[in-house]
Write an enzyme that holds these catalytic residues in place. Structure first.
Site, PDB file in Angstrom:
ATOM      1  N   LYS A  55       3.186 -13.562  -6.369  1.00  0.00           N
ATOM      2  CA  LYS A  55       4.432 -13.257  -5.655  1.00  0.00           C
ATOM      3  C   LYS A  55       4.182 -12.202  -4.575  1.00  0.00           C
ATOM      4  O   LYS A  55       4.668 -12.337  -3.445  1.00  0.00           O
ATOM      5  CB  LYS A  55       5.509 -12.796  -6.657  1.00  0.00           C
ATOM      6  CG  LYS A  55       5.972 -13.923  -7.573  1.00  0.00           C
ATOM      7  CD  LYS A  55       6.794 -13.441  -8.773  1.00  0.00           C
ATOM      8  CE  LYS A  55       7.094 -14.598  -9.726  1.00  0.00           C
ATOM      9  NZ  LYS A  55       7.731 -14.158 -10.990  1.00  0.00           N
ATOM     10  N   GLN A  99       8.990  -8.517 -13.799  1.00  0.00           N
ATOM     11  CA  GLN A  99       8.297  -9.672 -14.371  1.00  0.00           C
ATOM     12  C   GLN A  99       8.530  -9.727 -15.881  1.00  0.00           C
ATOM     13  O   GLN A  99       8.373  -8.739 -16.577  1.00  0.00           O
ATOM     14  CB  GLN A  99       6.784  -9.582 -14.074  1.00  0.00           C
ATOM     15  CG  GLN A  99       5.991 -10.771 -14.566  1.00  0.00           C
ATOM     16  CD  GLN A  99       6.347 -12.057 -13.820  1.00  0.00           C
ATOM     17  OE1 GLN A  99       6.539 -12.072 -12.609  1.00  0.00           O
ATOM     18  NE2 GLN A  99       6.443 -13.171 -14.550  1.00  0.00           N
ATOM     19  N   ASP A 122      16.058 -12.114  -8.151  1.00  0.00           N
ATOM     20  CA  ASP A 122      15.572 -13.092  -9.125  1.00  0.00           C
ATOM     21  C   ASP A 122      16.708 -13.611 -10.027  1.00  0.00           C
ATOM     22  O   ASP A 122      16.485 -14.444 -10.906  1.00  0.00           O
ATOM     23  CB  ASP A 122      14.472 -12.449  -9.981  1.00  0.00           C
ATOM     24  CG  ASP A 122      13.564 -13.478 -10.649  1.00  0.00           C
ATOM     25  OD1 ASP A 122      13.458 -14.612 -10.128  1.00  0.00           O
ATOM     26  OD2 ASP A 122      12.963 -13.149 -11.688  1.00  0.00           O
TER      27      ASP A 122
END
Lengths: 283, 283
Positions: A55, A99, A122
């Site tokens: 990413k 994450q 996200d």
């Protein structure tokens, strides 16, 4: 339909998204703004480290700043939340990605909820989930959004179709089900406690595999002509769908790799640029 | 199974809930706290006025204070939100119910979102929706919660069953689907754009009707032995299910009236008492 399935090329879809972002990043930079995604990795899980690196690298290739924060495996929930709150208050950071999974001793939900909604690129907060459920999210979860982007890129019809989603996680199965529902699909959500799974999957005009088990969805579970989206990514580059067997039945299918994965990352980049633009143009 | 269907007695389920509340209300009063539900009615829709009155009266019969606010049809979104914010700040008010629908010129979503999460006893806020979707809501929407309460009261199994929900509104179809999913049902959500509706409903071990169309669900759409929950309430006391026809096929069915409706109101009372207790015991 045998062996004639259209391969849904995620790399191409991702490239289209990124192409469109390039000029937007330049326009932001001309105004003195560098879009910035902060990624937080907690601990040393090698897969998580790989995902975060991918990413970050994708950001940098597009001229988006990647602020990479790596916290030790012993980080407490409170310490993690303090880091997130600092990023919330940092005007140079436009998006925050934590994450997951985080180490077990951390309250992941509390950490997700600490992310400011305007930086939740996200789509992991509860409020972001609900906005998405109501069709009003600025930043729906990236993998569900990627699945929708692939369907749309290939002009695959959704309205009135029967979509069968296998998996019900808060960041994938549930939100993609709601997105398909909001686009007027009839949606069936299956999971580990589902009885008669094969028969149910066989009804799907659209099948979304989000199970996390390699090659779990069998070829003979797929209705002739179905569209199959494989959001799984298991060891050895294996999806949740038995790909070869599925090719013989489906009308269209995402491969693994180069299917949903790259579009997920491109969506994350897009959300980061969206967030930076919102800061500039709607301060 | 013909004509042997169990009638799911909502009045009885509601009475059980209210019985259990009586002593809790007394315990609160002994501490000087009178649980209080504020209801807000905007405009002069006769059905809405009736619903609000029923809720207020149900409160009073149980010793819960009913603060009834009636605003004119010309009330603006801003004025409505100001009223809600005042109630949010009023320590004597434990729950806030904004009767919907509100007049068209009002931004209903903005008004709902103004309700403090701790007083959102009707589960209408986005955050409340998401908490419910994740199985963590203090106050899930009352009608979905009532449907689950009826299933549980009668010990009707949910796990592994195929639930077919007809309707996808933010306060009924969507939340009840997520509640059934969280209880390990396989869930199909159908709606106005669904193709082959009869065939899909026919798969349901559990059928939830939340359409808002009188006697819309036909008897021959019901699988032999299915459990049918009718959340509809149309003019002339008619549900969304063709009740008589359904009796011949279902193993259990909620009537209209005296089915889901009274349990919905009892659930609202329960949430109000829960909220008052939280204020006292977790200040």
């Amino acid at each position: 339909m045998a062996d004639n399935a259209l391969i849904l090329n995620g790399t191409m879809v991702a490239d289209r998204i990124k192409e469109e972002l390039t000029s937007r990043v330049e326009a932001l930079k001309a105004k003195g703004i560098v879009p910035c995604l902060a990624t937080i990795l907690v601990g040393d899980d090698p897969s998580s480290a790989t995902y975060v690196r991918m990413k970050g690298n994708a950001c940098e290739r597009l001229g988006i700043e990647s602020r990479r924060i790596h916290l030790g495996a012993g980080t407490t929930t409170e310490e993690l939340i303090a880091v997130i709150e600092q990023l919330n208050g940092d005007e140079d950071v436009h998006g925050i990605l934590l994450q997951h999974p985080v180490p077990h001793h951390i309250d992941e939900r509390a950490a997700f909820e600490a992310i400011a909604i305007g930086k939740d690129v996200d789509g992991v907060t509860m409020l972001g989930f609900a906005q998405n459920a109501f069709g009003q999210a600025d930043y729906p979860s990236c993998t569900p959004a990627a699945i929708m982007a692939i369907l749309d890129h290939y002009d695959l019809p959704i309205e009135g179709k029967h979509a069968v989603v296998v998996g019900r996680s808060p960041i994938l199965g549930k939100p993609v089900s709601l997105m398909l529902l909001n686009r007027n699909a009839t949606v069936t959500v299956c999971h580990s406690k589902t009885e008669g799974l094969a028969e149910l999957v066989r009804q799907g005009d659209i099948v979304v595999a989000a199970v996390g088990k390699p090659a779990f969805i069998q070829g003979d579970w797929i209705k002739e002509g179905a569209v199959v989206l494989d959001a799984g990514y298991n060891k050895g580059n294996i999806g949740d769908v038995d790909y070869e067997a599925c090719l013989a039945k489906a009308s269209a299918v995402t491969p693994v790799p180069a299917g949903v994965g790259p579009v997920t990352i491109a969506t994350l980049l897009k959300h980061t640029v969206d967030a930076a633009e919102r800061r500039v143009f709607q301060p």
